[in-house]
Structures are given as C-alpha cells and as structure tokens.
Design an enzyme around this catalytic site. Structure first.
Site, PDB file in Angstrom:
ATOM      1  N   SER A  70       0.814  -1.217   0.000  1.00  3.62           N
ATOM      2  CA  SER A  70       0.000   0.000   0.000  1.00  3.62           C
ATOM      3  C   SER A  70       0.846   1.265   0.000  1.00  3.62           C
ATOM      4  O   SER A  70       1.909   1.329   0.631  1.00  3.62           O
ATOM      5  CB  SER A  70      -0.880  -0.014   1.253  1.00  3.62           C
ATOM      6  OG  SER A  70      -1.424   1.263   1.480  1.00  3.62           O
ATOM      7  N   GLU A  77       0.158   3.642   1.686  1.00  2.00           N
ATOM      8  CA  GLU A  77       0.201   4.085   3.089  1.00  2.00           C
ATOM      9  C   GLU A  77       1.586   3.847   3.695  1.00  2.00           C
ATOM     10  O   GLU A  77       1.967   4.506   4.662  1.00  2.00           O
ATOM     11  CB  GLU A  77      -0.850   3.349   3.923  1.00  2.00           C
ATOM     12  CG  GLU A  77      -2.258   3.860   3.758  1.00  2.00           C
ATOM     13  CD  GLU A  77      -2.446   5.271   4.316  1.00  2.00           C
ATOM     14  OE1 GLU A  77      -2.284   5.453   5.529  1.00  2.00           O
ATOM     15  OE2 GLU A  77      -2.753   6.182   3.538  1.00  2.00           O
ATOM     16  N   TYR A  88      -1.812   0.067  10.707  1.00  2.00           N
ATOM     17  CA  TYR A  88      -2.053  -0.608   9.416  1.00  2.00           C
ATOM     18  C   TYR A  88      -0.829  -0.455   8.514  1.00  2.00           C
ATOM     19  O   TYR A  88      -0.330  -1.429   7.942  1.00  2.00           O
ATOM     20  CB  TYR A  88      -3.293   0.002   8.748  1.00  2.00           C
ATOM     21  CG  TYR A  88      -3.443  -0.370   7.281  1.00  2.00           C
ATOM     22  CD1 TYR A  88      -3.988  -1.587   6.906  1.00  2.00           C
ATOM     23  CD2 TYR A  88      -3.026   0.513   6.275  1.00  2.00           C
ATOM     24  CE1 TYR A  88      -4.118  -1.923   5.556  1.00  2.00           C
ATOM     25  CE2 TYR A  88      -3.148   0.182   4.939  1.00  2.00           C
ATOM     26  CZ  TYR A  88      -3.703  -1.035   4.579  1.00  2.00           C
ATOM     27  OH  TYR A  88      -3.813  -1.364   3.241  1.00  2.00           O
TER      28      TYR A  88
HETATM   29  P1  NDP Z   1     -11.383  -4.817   1.520  1.00  3.06           P
HETATM   30  O1  NDP Z   1     -11.395  -4.280   2.900  1.00  3.06           O
HETATM   31  O2  NDP Z   1     -12.497  -4.488   0.586  1.00  3.06           O
HETATM   32  O3  NDP Z   1     -11.285  -6.416   1.577  1.00  3.06           O
HETATM   33  C1  NDP Z   1     -10.484  -7.061   2.535  1.00  3.06           C
HETATM   34  C2  NDP Z   1     -10.678  -8.561   2.400  1.00  3.06           C
HETATM   35  O4  NDP Z   1      -9.896  -9.233   3.395  1.00  3.06           O
HETATM   36  C3  NDP Z   1     -12.126  -9.037   2.615  1.00  3.06           C
HETATM   37  O5  NDP Z   1     -12.367 -10.103   1.726  1.00  3.06           O
HETATM   38  C4  NDP Z   1     -12.096  -9.516   4.050  1.00  3.06           C
HETATM   39  O6  NDP Z   1     -13.112 -10.451   4.339  1.00  3.06           O
HETATM   40  C5  NDP Z   1     -10.730 -10.165   4.075  1.00  3.06           C
HETATM   41  N1  NDP Z   1     -10.222 -10.393   5.427  1.00  3.06           N
HETATM   42  C6  NDP Z   1     -10.160  -9.515   6.452  1.00  3.06           C
HETATM   43  N2  NDP Z   1      -9.619 -10.096   7.531  1.00  3.06           N
HETATM   44  C7  NDP Z   1      -9.348 -11.376   7.186  1.00  3.06           C
HETATM   45  C8  NDP Z   1      -8.790 -12.474   7.867  1.00  3.06           C
HETATM   46  N3  NDP Z   1      -8.419 -12.408   9.158  1.00  3.06           N
HETATM   47  N4  NDP Z   1      -8.623 -13.645   7.198  1.00  3.06           N
HETATM   48  C9  NDP Z   1      -9.032 -13.751   5.916  1.00  3.06           C
HETATM   49  N5  NDP Z   1      -9.588 -12.747   5.218  1.00  3.06           N
HETATM   50  C10 NDP Z   1      -9.731 -11.565   5.846  1.00  3.06           C
HETATM   51  O7  NDP Z   1      -9.984  -4.387   0.874  1.00  3.06           O
HETATM   52  P2  NDP Z   1      -9.630  -4.038  -0.658  1.00  3.06           P
HETATM   53  O8  NDP Z   1     -10.230  -5.045  -1.538  1.00  3.06           O
HETATM   54  O9  NDP Z   1      -9.877  -2.599  -0.883  1.00  3.06           O
HETATM   55  O10 NDP Z   1      -8.048  -4.200  -0.631  1.00  3.06           O
HETATM   56  C11 NDP Z   1      -7.427  -5.456  -0.922  1.00  3.06           C
HETATM   57  C12 NDP Z   1      -6.021  -5.473  -0.340  1.00  3.06           C
HETATM   58  O11 NDP Z   1      -5.255  -4.414  -0.911  1.00  3.06           O
HETATM   59  C13 NDP Z   1      -5.950  -5.246   1.169  1.00  3.06           C
HETATM   60  O12 NDP Z   1      -4.859  -5.996   1.648  1.00  3.06           O
HETATM   61  C14 NDP Z   1      -5.663  -3.766   1.312  1.00  3.06           C
HETATM   62  O13 NDP Z   1      -5.007  -3.511   2.525  1.00  3.06           O
HETATM   63  C15 NDP Z   1      -4.755  -3.556   0.114  1.00  3.06           C
HETATM   64  N6  NDP Z   1      -4.759  -2.233  -0.466  1.00  3.06           N
HETATM   65  C16 NDP Z   1      -5.944  -1.645  -0.849  1.00  3.06           C
HETATM   66  C17 NDP Z   1      -5.936  -0.431  -1.483  1.00  3.06           C
HETATM   67  C18 NDP Z   1      -7.198   0.238  -1.913  1.00  3.06           C
HETATM   68  O14 NDP Z   1      -7.153   1.450  -2.212  1.00  3.06           O
HETATM   69  N7  NDP Z   1      -8.322  -0.459  -2.001  1.00  3.06           N
HETATM   70  C19 NDP Z   1      -4.659   0.268  -1.771  1.00  3.06           C
HETATM   71  C20 NDP Z   1      -3.488  -0.457  -1.353  1.00  3.06           C
HETATM   72  C21 NDP Z   1      -3.551  -1.658  -0.732  1.00  3.06           C
HETATM   73  P3  NDP Z   1     -14.614  -9.981   4.752  1.00  3.06           P
HETATM   74  O15 NDP Z   1     -15.329  -9.684   3.458  1.00  3.06           O
HETATM   75  O16 NDP Z   1     -15.129 -11.153   5.479  1.00  3.06           O
HETATM   76  O17 NDP Z   1     -14.470  -8.742   5.602  1.00  3.06           O
HETATM   77  P1  GDR Z   2      -6.993   5.620   3.201  1.00  2.00           P
HETATM   78  O1  GDR Z   2      -8.523   5.716   2.732  1.00  2.00           O
HETATM   79  O2  GDR Z   2      -6.830   5.911   4.636  1.00  2.00           O
HETATM   80  O3  GDR Z   2      -6.208   6.432   2.229  1.00  2.00           O
HETATM   81  O4  GDR Z   2      -6.703   4.056   3.020  1.00  2.00           O
HETATM   82  P2  GDR Z   2      -9.780   6.442   3.389  1.00  2.00           P
HETATM   83  O5  GDR Z   2     -10.776   6.561   2.298  1.00  2.00           O
HETATM   84  O6  GDR Z   2     -10.203   5.786   4.653  1.00  2.00           O
HETATM   85  O7  GDR Z   2      -9.203   7.909   3.774  1.00  2.00           O
HETATM   86  C1  GDR Z   2      -8.711   8.792   2.779  1.00  2.00           C
HETATM   87  C2  GDR Z   2      -8.537  10.171   3.398  1.00  2.00           C
HETATM   88  O8  GDR Z   2      -9.817  10.733   3.668  1.00  2.00           O
HETATM   89  C3  GDR Z   2      -9.784  11.323   4.956  1.00  2.00           C
HETATM   90  N1  GDR Z   2     -11.141  11.396   5.507  1.00  2.00           N
HETATM   91  C4  GDR Z   2     -11.918  10.354   5.836  1.00  2.00           C
HETATM   92  N2  GDR Z   2     -11.707   9.017   5.709  1.00  2.00           N
HETATM   93  C5  GDR Z   2     -12.711   8.199   6.103  1.00  2.00           C
HETATM   94  N3  GDR Z   2     -12.532   6.869   5.968  1.00  2.00           N
HETATM   95  N4  GDR Z   2     -13.874   8.654   6.617  1.00  2.00           N
HETATM   96  C6  GDR Z   2     -14.138   9.988   6.768  1.00  2.00           C
HETATM   97  O9  GDR Z   2     -15.181  10.370   7.232  1.00  2.00           O
HETATM   98  C7  GDR Z   2     -13.106  10.885   6.336  1.00  2.00           C
HETATM   99  N5  GDR Z   2     -13.012  12.236   6.297  1.00  2.00           N
HETATM  100  C8  GDR Z   2     -11.821  12.533   5.805  1.00  2.00           C
HETATM  101  C9  GDR Z   2      -8.843  10.438   5.748  1.00  2.00           C
HETATM  102  O10 GDR Z   2      -8.398  11.112   6.925  1.00  2.00           O
HETATM  103  C10 GDR Z   2      -7.773  10.172   4.708  1.00  2.00           C
HETATM  104  O11 GDR Z   2      -6.832  11.203   4.715  1.00  2.00           O
HETATM  105  C11 GDR Z   2      -7.138   3.362   1.859  1.00  2.00           C
HETATM  106  C12 GDR Z   2      -7.404   1.902   2.273  1.00  2.00           C
HETATM  107  O12 GDR Z   2      -7.992   1.230   1.187  1.00  2.00           O
HETATM  108  C13 GDR Z   2      -6.109   1.207   2.642  1.00  2.00           C
HETATM  109  O13 GDR Z   2      -6.366  -0.175   2.841  1.00  2.00           O
HETATM  110  C14 GDR Z   2      -5.120   1.373   1.504  1.00  2.00           C
HETATM  111  O14 GDR Z   2      -3.893   0.761   1.829  1.00  2.00           O
HETATM  112  C15 GDR Z   2      -4.905   2.847   1.198  1.00  2.00           C
HETATM  113  O15 GDR Z   2      -6.154   3.418   0.855  1.00  2.00           O
HETATM  114  C16 GDR Z   2      -3.953   3.062   0.027  1.00  2.00           C
END
Ligand code: NDP
Ligand code: GDR
Length: 377
Positions: free
Chosen positions: A166, A168, A189
């Site tokens: 990520s 992050e 995280y």
């Molecule tokens: P989601 O939160 O949508 O999905 C997370 C998945 O992980 C779900 O299927 C969840 O299951 C599963 N999960 C959570 N805990 C466990 C566990 N203990 N054992 C097995 N499965 C588990 O995430 P995204 O699809 O958005 O992201 C996919 C991956 O990419 C994650 O690792 C995230 O951290 C990473 N990532 C995401 C980014 C983004 O912008 N979306 C950017 C960079 C990295 P359940 O449905 O049951 O909750």
């Molecule tokens: P992020 O996504 O932390 O970048 O992680 P998120 O959408 O939660 O926050 C983005 C930015 O928005 C600001 N923010 C808020 N965020 C949330 N969730 N709710 C609010 O009400 C709100 N108001 C302002 C946050 O402070 C932040 O700056 C996502 C996840 O998908 C991670 O798993 C992944 O690794 C990173 O993107 C890349």
C-alpha cells in the site's frame, strides 16, 4: 448463496469426489489455478472476474462470519454441483489460522497466490492495532511460510505469490513516491503493511520464491467499502439527492490521494505475476486530489453544493494523518506495459451514478414502509 447448504464447498467435496467416482473430470491440466485471499473484498471481486475471463480456475479463501459476506462475488458464483461450470470455488480459512492456509495450498495446488486479505481500514487500525498486525503483517508471513513449506514438501517451485502492498507505507515521505522512496508509516495498518512488504522481499531472497509486492495507491469503485471516504461521499450524494439524508459527517478534507479505479489495478497485479522475474511495483495514476476536490466533483455532478451538506466531525480525524500521496508509476508503465484507463472525474461519476441507482432502490423500500430512511442495508 442463500442457504448454508450453498455455503463454500471444498475441493475435497467437488474435484476429489468427482475423480474418485469417475464423475466430472478435474480441471484441464492447462488451466491455471489461482488462490485468492480477501476474495470477498473490493479487489478480490475484480481480480476474480479478471482471472475467470483469462480462463483461470479461482479458489477464494473466505472467513466465517455470522452473516453471508459474499455480496461482491454472488454474481459470479455458480453452484459447485455444476462442477464443469463452477470455476470459482470458496473455502473457509483465515489469515490468523496457519494450518488452514497450508492445508488449502496442499489441496488446491495453485499456480498463483494473491494475498489480498487484510483489516484494511487505516483509522480502525488505531482502535484494533494488535489484531491489524496479526492479520496484515503476521498473516502475510503465515501465508508466505505456508507457500515455502508447501514448495519444500511438493517441489512445486513454479508457484508465484502476490502481496497487496500500500501507498500508506510511504506515510509522511513527500511525493512523488516510487519503489525507491523510503517508507515512513503513520498508522498500525501502514506499519503492518511495511512488515508484510519486507517479509515478501525476504522470502524471495532467502528461498528464491517468486514473490512480488504491488505498492498500490488508493483505488476505488462502486464496490468500495462504505466507510472509506470516496464511497462514503458518493453514497451520501445519492441519498441526499433522493431525499433520504441531508448531512454528511467527515474528517480531514485537505488530505490528498492518488485515486484510481480498482478494475484497472487488478490487471497490474496479474501482470506482475506474468514477468520472468519477481519484483516490486508502484501502481498509481500519478494524479492527486484532495478530499475536498472529490466532494466538489461528486456533489457538483448532481447539481448540489457540498458546503450545504458536509459537517466536520472530529471523530474522523486520525492521530497521525497521511497528508499527500501521489505515485510515480513509471516502472509499472515501462516494465509491465500497464496504464490506468479510468481518470479521476470518470471514476467519481461512475461511483455517483451507481449510488444514485442504489438510493433509488432504497427509496422504494422506504416509501413502501419496508425500510427506515436512517437505515442503510
Ligand atoms: P477490503 O477491505 O475491501 O477487503 C479485505 C478482504 O480481506 C475481505 O475479503 C475480508 O473479508 C478479508 N479479510 C479480512 N480479515 C481477514 C482475515 N483475518 N482472514 C481472511 N480474510 C480476511 O480491501 P480491498 O479489496 O480494498 O483491498 C485489498 C487489499 O489491498 C488489502 O490488503 C488492502 O489492505 C490492500 N490495499 C488496498 C488499497 C485500496 O485502495 N483499495 C490500496 C493499497 C492496498 P470480509 O469480506 O469477510 O471482511
Ligand atoms: P486511506 O482511505 O486511509 O487512504 O486508506 P480512506 O478513504 O479511509 O481515507 C482517505 C482520506 O480521507 C480522509 N477522511 C476520511 N476518511 C474516512 N474513511 N472517513 C471519513 O469520514 C473521512 N473524512 C476525511 C482520511 O483522513 C484520509 O486522509 C485506503 C485503504 O484502502 C487502505 O487499505 C489502503 O492501503 C490505502 O487506501 C492506500
């Protein structure tokens, strides 16, 4: 997937029984097999669609929950009793349970393993840091170790591993961020993702495992979880436009993110796994926008002014914030030939369009007395 009878069927109940009884033939030896953790998440659903379209058999590990958690993949689910058609198979496992990971590797015999599972909410990771580290950091280590021991026992050294890294991890290091930018994580995280990143590098160097880190910047879609800021905004836009809600409570509006479309990003994951040598890649649009800019486009698209509806609520501020993320994806462009197809405005509009539809459906239920306007299904 309406009843427990239709809950995940293991390979031992499908493929193995089919072979033993001389029933349906197992998958053609040429069909690649992928194992996806986090298949029920946003990325898992897009990746599975992508891999099925490429002709893969996809096995997803899902965790047990008190309710079905497969909404994002129900549309591609085929009952495993149709063994020749059901190319997506689901199995119970958990990244906190090492034995389940190793057993499924031994049964499924995947060619490619995509580790997408995570407690993926940054703000929540401050509230459950120990659990976040267990799933995100140690979970990745458990899966890598399961791959290593599986290879040692079976000699299947062609198996490939993808780790969902990520942006992050860059945290407070200023943009543009590339593969050579130092990490400075700002949450439990992000620190856990750094550990998972280095475990992956170490297993590649120590054991020669084909293991890649995708360092993906934020990617969104209509399937994004509703407590991430983009989807929280587009859900509110839909409901405000239809008259189901009037206020939207948010935190820091000045944070900048490099937002892309999840459907584009899963292709980059796959491309990394098709290279001759394993490596780490930044995946990003190279364009950054503040949360406020997202609000302006989303509300403006339906003729609303965000300032009339947004209320700042301190509870959504984080103890440490990541202020500015903007990726440099030149390596992915050059080596993988990857580039994003969906731009920022198109992404926002796609999400708003879908959430207007969803709000319209909710309104029907509210008007018929089947749902309270406050309640979101
Ligand atoms: P989601 O939160 O949508 O999905 C997370 C998945 O992980 C779900 O299927 C969840 O299951 C599963 N999960 C959570 N805990 C466990 C566990 N203990 N054992 C097995 N499965 C588990 O995430 P995204 O699809 O958005 O992201 C996919 C991956 O990419 C994650 O690792 C995230 O951290 C990473 N990532 C995401 C980014 C983004 O912008 N979306 C950017 C960079 C990295 P359940 O449905 O049951 O909750
Ligand atoms: P992020 O996504 O932390 O970048 O992680 P998120 O959408 O939660 O926050 C983005 C930015 O928005 C600001 N923010 C808020 N965020 C949330 N969730 N709710 C609010 O009400 C709100 N108001 C302002 C946050 O402070 C932040 O700056 C996502 C996840 O998908 C991670 O798993 C992944 O690794 C990173 O993107 C890349």
């Amino acid at each position: 997937m309406a009843s427990e009878n239709e809950a995940p069927k293991s390979v031992s109940e499908t493929t193995v029984i089919a072979v033993a009884k001389g029933g349906e033939a197992p998958a053609s030896p040429k069909r690649k097999i992928a194992l996806v953790t986090g298949i029920t998440g946003q990325d898992g659903s897009y990746l599975t669609e992508f891999l099925l379209n490429k002709g893969y058999e996809v096995h997803g590990l899902i965790r047990r929950s008190s309710n079905f958690n497969t909404q994002r993949i129900n549309h591609i689910y085929i009952d495993p009793h149709n063994a020749h058609k059901a190319l997506m198979k689901l199995h119970y496992a958990d990244l906190t349970d090492a034995s389940s990971l190793r057993s499924w590797l031994d049964i499924i015999l995947p060619d490619e393993v995509y580790n997408l599972a995570a407690q993926s909410h940054v703000a929540v990771s401050f509230e459950i840091p120990d659990y976040t580290a267990d799933v995100v950091a140690t979970g990745a280590l458990r899966l890598l170790e399961a791959v290593r021991s599986h290879v040692a026992a079976t000699g299947r050294s062609h198996i490939r591993y993808y780790q969902a890294g990520s942006s992050e991890m860059f945290g407070s290091t200023p943009p543009p961020q590339s593969e050579s930018t130092p990490f400075h994580p700002r949450s439990p995280y992000a620190a856990s993702k750094c550990a998972a990143h280095w475990y992956t590098v170490n297993y590649r160097e120590a054991y020669g495992i084909f293991a890649c880190n995708g360092i993906l910047f934020n990617h969104e879609s209509p399937r994004r979880g509703e407590n991430f800021v983009t989807r929280k905004i587009t859900r509110a836009v839909g409901r405000i436009k239809i008259g189901l809600q009037s206020k939207l409570f948010l935190g820091n509006l000045q944070a900048s993110r490099d937002w892309g479309f999840a459907g584009d990003y899963v292709e980059a994951m796959w491309l990394m796994m098709q290279q001759e040598t394993p490596d780490d890649y930044v995946v990003a649009t190279e364009e950054s926008h503040t949360v406020q800019e997202f609000l302006e486009v989303a509300f403006g698209y339906v003729g609303l002014n965000w300032k009339d509806h947004v209320v700042i609520d301190k509870r959504y501020f984080r103890p440490t914030e990541v202020d500015n993320l903007k990726g440099d994806a030149s390596k992915a462009k050059q080596v993988l030939g990857w580039k994003p197809k969906v731009g920022f405005e198109q992404l926002v509009k796609m999400m708003v369009d879908e959430d207007i539809e969803l709000a319209n459906r909710e309104k029907v239920l509210v008007d018929a007395g089947y749902m309270d306007a406050q309640q979101q299904p």
